[in-house]
Design a protein around this motif. Structure first.
Motif, mmCIF file in Angstrom:
data_model
loop_
_atom_site.group_PDB
_atom_site.id
_atom_site.type_symbol
_atom_site.label_atom_id
_atom_site.label_comp_id
_atom_site.label_asym_id
_atom_site.label_seq_id
_atom_site.Cartn_x
_atom_site.Cartn_y
_atom_site.Cartn_z
ATOM 1 N N UNK A 92 -6.511 -48.897 -16.186
ATOM 2 C CA UNK A 92 -6.648 -48.954 -17.645
ATOM 3 C C UNK A 92 -5.365 -48.550 -18.363
ATOM 4 N N UNK A 93 -4.525 -47.751 -17.698
ATOM 5 C CA UNK A 93 -3.283 -47.266 -18.296
ATOM 6 C C UNK A 93 -2.149 -47.347 -17.281
ATOM 7 N N UNK A 94 -1.796 -48.546 -16.837
ATOM 8 C CA UNK A 94 -0.798 -48.653 -15.764
ATOM 9 C C UNK A 94 0.568 -48.074 -16.117
ATOM 10 N N UNK A 95 0.975 -48.144 -17.355
ATOM 11 C CA UNK A 95 2.295 -47.636 -17.744
ATOM 12 C C UNK A 95 2.373 -46.111 -17.668
ATOM 13 N N UNK A 96 1.222 -45.426 -17.673
ATOM 14 C CA UNK A 96 1.212 -43.964 -17.658
ATOM 15 C C UNK A 96 1.567 -43.401 -16.288
ATOM 16 N N UNK A 97 1.384 -44.193 -15.241
ATOM 17 C CA UNK A 97 1.670 -43.728 -13.874
ATOM 18 C C UNK A 97 1.023 -42.364 -13.636
ATOM 19 N N UNK A 98 -0.282 -42.296 -13.833
ATOM 20 C CA UNK A 98 -1.033 -41.041 -13.776
ATOM 21 C C UNK A 98 -0.997 -40.387 -12.410
ATOM 22 N N UNK A 99 -0.819 -39.073 -12.430
ATOM 23 C CA UNK A 99 -0.756 -38.260 -11.210
ATOM 24 C C UNK A 99 -1.797 -37.153 -11.292
ATOM 25 N N UNK A 100 -2.706 -37.061 -10.305
ATOM 26 C CA UNK A 100 -3.650 -35.945 -10.308
ATOM 27 C C UNK A 100 -2.958 -34.655 -9.873
ATOM 28 N N UNK A 101 -3.335 -33.574 -10.515
ATOM 29 C CA UNK A 101 -2.758 -32.272 -10.190
ATOM 30 C C UNK A 101 -3.812 -31.204 -10.468
ATOM 31 N N UNK A 102 -3.938 -30.246 -9.549
ATOM 32 C CA UNK A 102 -4.884 -29.152 -9.728
ATOM 33 C C UNK A 102 -4.504 -28.307 -10.939
ATOM 34 N N UNK A 103 -5.513 -27.809 -11.619
ATOM 35 C CA UNK A 103 -5.331 -26.888 -12.736
ATOM 36 C C UNK A 103 -5.700 -25.504 -12.218
ATOM 37 N N UNK A 104 -4.730 -24.638 -12.173
ATOM 38 C CA UNK A 104 -4.925 -23.306 -11.599
ATOM 39 C C UNK A 104 -4.914 -22.221 -12.658
ATOM 40 N N UNK A 105 -5.544 -22.491 -13.779
ATOM 41 C CA UNK A 105 -5.621 -21.526 -14.876
ATOM 42 C C UNK A 105 -7.027 -21.568 -15.442
ATOM 43 N N UNK A 106 -7.416 -20.521 -16.133
ATOM 44 C CA UNK A 106 -8.683 -20.514 -16.846
ATOM 45 C C UNK A 106 -8.590 -21.366 -18.096
ATOM 46 N N UNK A 107 -9.715 -21.579 -18.735
ATOM 47 C CA UNK A 107 -9.770 -22.463 -19.901
ATOM 48 C C UNK A 107 -8.834 -22.015 -21.019
ATOM 49 N N UNK A 108 -8.869 -20.761 -21.398
ATOM 50 C CA UNK A 108 -8.044 -20.312 -22.526
ATOM 51 C C UNK A 108 -6.559 -20.483 -22.239
ATOM 52 N N UNK A 109 -6.135 -20.117 -21.048
ATOM 53 C CA UNK A 109 -4.722 -20.271 -20.670
ATOM 54 C C UNK A 109 -4.350 -21.740 -20.612
#
Length: 146
Positions: free
Chosen positions: A94-111
Protein backbone atom coordinates in the motif's frame (compact mmCIF):
# COMPACT_ATOMS: atom_id res chain seq x y z
CA UNK A 1 -8.19 -9.70 3.85
CA UNK A 2 -6.09 -7.32 5.89
CA UNK A 3 -6.59 -3.59 5.18
CA UNK A 4 -3.47 -1.54 5.97
CA UNK A 5 -3.55 1.50 8.20
CA UNK A 6 -2.91 3.74 5.17
CA UNK A 7 -6.42 2.84 3.97
CA UNK A 8 -7.77 4.71 7.02
CA UNK A 9 -5.44 7.73 7.00
CA UNK A 10 -6.90 10.77 8.74
CA UNK A 11 -7.75 13.90 6.79
CA UNK A 12 -6.03 17.18 7.61
CA UNK A 13 -9.21 18.29 9.37
CA UNK A 14 -9.32 15.08 11.46
CA UNK A 15 -5.71 15.71 12.46
CA UNK A 16 -6.59 19.22 13.65
CA UNK A 17 -9.92 18.36 15.30
CA UNK A 18 -9.73 15.61 17.92
CA UNK A 19 -13.52 15.31 18.08
CA UNK A 20 -13.71 14.58 14.35
CA UNK A 21 -10.92 12.06 14.71
CA UNK A 22 -12.60 10.49 17.74
CA UNK A 23 -15.93 10.11 15.93
CA UNK A 24 -14.53 7.78 13.26
CA UNK A 25 -15.51 4.13 13.55
CA UNK A 26 -13.27 1.98 15.76
CA UNK A 27 -11.32 0.29 12.99
CA UNK A 28 -10.36 3.63 11.43
CA UNK A 29 -9.63 5.21 14.82
CA UNK A 30 -7.24 2.41 15.80
CA UNK A 31 -5.68 2.16 12.34
CA UNK A 32 -4.69 5.80 12.06
CA UNK A 33 -4.25 8.02 15.07
CA UNK A 34 -4.56 5.60 17.99
CA UNK A 35 -2.76 2.42 16.88
CA UNK A 36 -0.19 2.91 19.64
CA UNK A 37 -2.93 3.13 22.28
CA UNK A 38 -4.45 -0.13 21.03
CA UNK A 39 -1.07 -1.89 21.05
CA UNK A 40 -0.18 -0.86 24.59
CA UNK A 41 -3.70 -1.62 25.88
CA UNK A 42 -3.34 -5.10 24.36
CA UNK A 43 -0.01 -5.62 26.11
CA UNK A 44 -1.53 -4.59 29.43
CA UNK A 45 -4.55 -6.85 28.86
CA UNK A 46 -2.44 -9.90 28.01
CA UNK A 47 0.90 -9.36 29.79
CA UNK A 48 1.86 -13.05 29.86
CA UNK A 49 0.90 -13.88 26.25
CA UNK A 50 4.38 -13.27 24.82
CA UNK A 51 3.55 -10.26 22.62
CA UNK A 52 5.69 -7.18 22.08
CA UNK A 53 5.02 -3.81 20.52
CA UNK A 54 6.37 -3.24 17.02
CA UNK A 55 6.50 -0.15 14.87
CA UNK A 56 6.67 0.16 11.10
CA UNK A 57 9.23 2.84 10.32
CA UNK A 58 9.38 4.45 6.89
CA UNK A 59 13.00 4.53 5.73
CA UNK A 60 14.79 7.59 7.05
CA UNK A 61 12.03 8.59 9.49
CA UNK A 62 12.45 8.90 13.25
CA UNK A 63 8.84 7.97 14.02
CA UNK A 64 6.89 4.86 13.10
CA UNK A 65 3.87 5.18 10.87
CA UNK A 66 2.01 2.27 12.50
CA UNK A 67 2.21 0.34 15.77
CA UNK A 68 0.99 -3.20 16.40
CA UNK A 69 1.80 -6.16 18.64
CA UNK A 70 3.13 -9.57 17.67
CA UNK A 71 4.34 -12.81 19.18
CA UNK A 72 6.03 -13.80 15.91
CA UNK A 73 3.14 -16.05 14.87
CA UNK A 74 0.24 -13.60 15.14
CA UNK A 75 -0.07 -9.83 14.97
CA UNK A 76 -2.89 -7.77 16.47
CA UNK A 77 -3.95 -4.27 15.46
CA UNK A 78 -6.99 -2.44 14.05
CA UNK A 79 -7.65 -5.45 11.79
CA UNK A 80 -7.78 -7.90 14.67
CA UNK A 81 -5.68 -11.04 14.23
CA UNK A 82 -3.37 -11.23 11.22
CA UNK A 83 -0.22 -13.15 10.42
CA UNK A 84 2.75 -10.77 10.74
CA UNK A 85 3.96 -11.58 7.22
CA UNK A 86 0.59 -10.62 5.72
CA UNK A 87 0.42 -7.41 7.77
CA UNK A 88 3.86 -6.40 6.55
CA UNK A 89 3.34 -7.44 2.91
CA UNK A 90 -0.03 -5.71 2.54
CA UNK A 91 1.16 -2.57 4.31
CA UNK A 92 4.32 -2.37 2.19
CA UNK A 93 2.28 -2.89 -1.00
CA UNK A 94 0.00 0.00 0.00
CA UNK A 95 2.98 2.32 0.59
CA UNK A 96 5.88 1.02 -1.51
CA UNK A 97 7.82 4.30 -1.47
CA UNK A 98 7.95 4.23 2.36
CA UNK A 99 10.18 1.13 2.41
CA UNK A 100 8.69 0.19 5.80
CA UNK A 101 10.89 -1.57 8.34
CA UNK A 102 9.51 -3.35 11.42
CA UNK A 103 11.32 -2.56 14.64
CA UNK A 104 10.60 -3.50 18.26
CA UNK A 105 9.43 -0.74 20.57
CA UNK A 106 11.28 -1.07 23.85
CA UNK A 107 9.64 1.75 25.79
CA UNK A 108 6.42 2.25 27.70
CA UNK A 109 3.54 4.19 26.20
CA UNK A 110 4.33 7.57 27.75
CA UNK A 111 8.01 7.44 26.76
CA UNK A 112 7.13 6.18 23.29
CA UNK A 113 4.67 9.07 22.77
CA UNK A 114 7.17 11.65 23.99
CA UNK A 115 9.96 10.33 21.76
CA UNK A 116 7.98 9.60 18.60
CA UNK A 117 5.37 12.31 18.12
CA UNK A 118 2.40 10.08 18.95
CA UNK A 119 -0.50 11.57 20.88
CA UNK A 120 -0.46 10.67 24.60
CA UNK A 121 -3.63 9.31 26.16
CA UNK A 122 -4.58 12.57 27.87
CA UNK A 123 -4.53 14.53 24.59
CA UNK A 124 -7.40 12.63 22.93
CA UNK A 125 -10.94 14.05 22.91
CA UNK A 126 -12.02 11.32 25.34
CA UNK A 127 -10.45 8.27 27.00
CA UNK A 128 -8.86 6.16 24.24
CA UNK A 129 -7.74 3.49 26.73
CA UNK A 130 -11.25 2.33 27.63
CA UNK A 131 -12.22 2.45 23.97
CA UNK A 132 -9.19 0.27 23.17
CA UNK A 133 -10.11 -2.23 25.90
CA UNK A 134 -13.64 -2.52 24.50
CA UNK A 135 -12.23 -3.03 21.00
CA UNK A 136 -9.79 -5.72 22.17
CA UNK A 137 -12.64 -7.54 23.94
CA UNK A 138 -14.41 -7.99 20.58
CA UNK A 139 -11.72 -10.47 19.50
CA UNK A 140 -10.87 -13.88 20.94
CA UNK A 141 -7.94 -13.80 23.38
CA UNK A 142 -4.50 -14.98 22.22
CA UNK A 143 -4.32 -18.75 22.31
CA UNK A 144 -2.18 -19.82 19.38
CA UNK A 145 -5.07 -19.95 16.89
CA UNK A 146 -7.26 -16.80 16.94
Amino acid sequence: MYRPSAHFRRTAEERRDQLLSWNREDTAFFAAGACHILAFAFLETYPEAGFRAMGLWPRGERDPGHVYVTDGTWAFDHGGWTRPGELLAVTRAAEPAADLRPQAINAGLDTFCACHRHRPRQRFAFDPWSRALRYIARFPPPSGEP
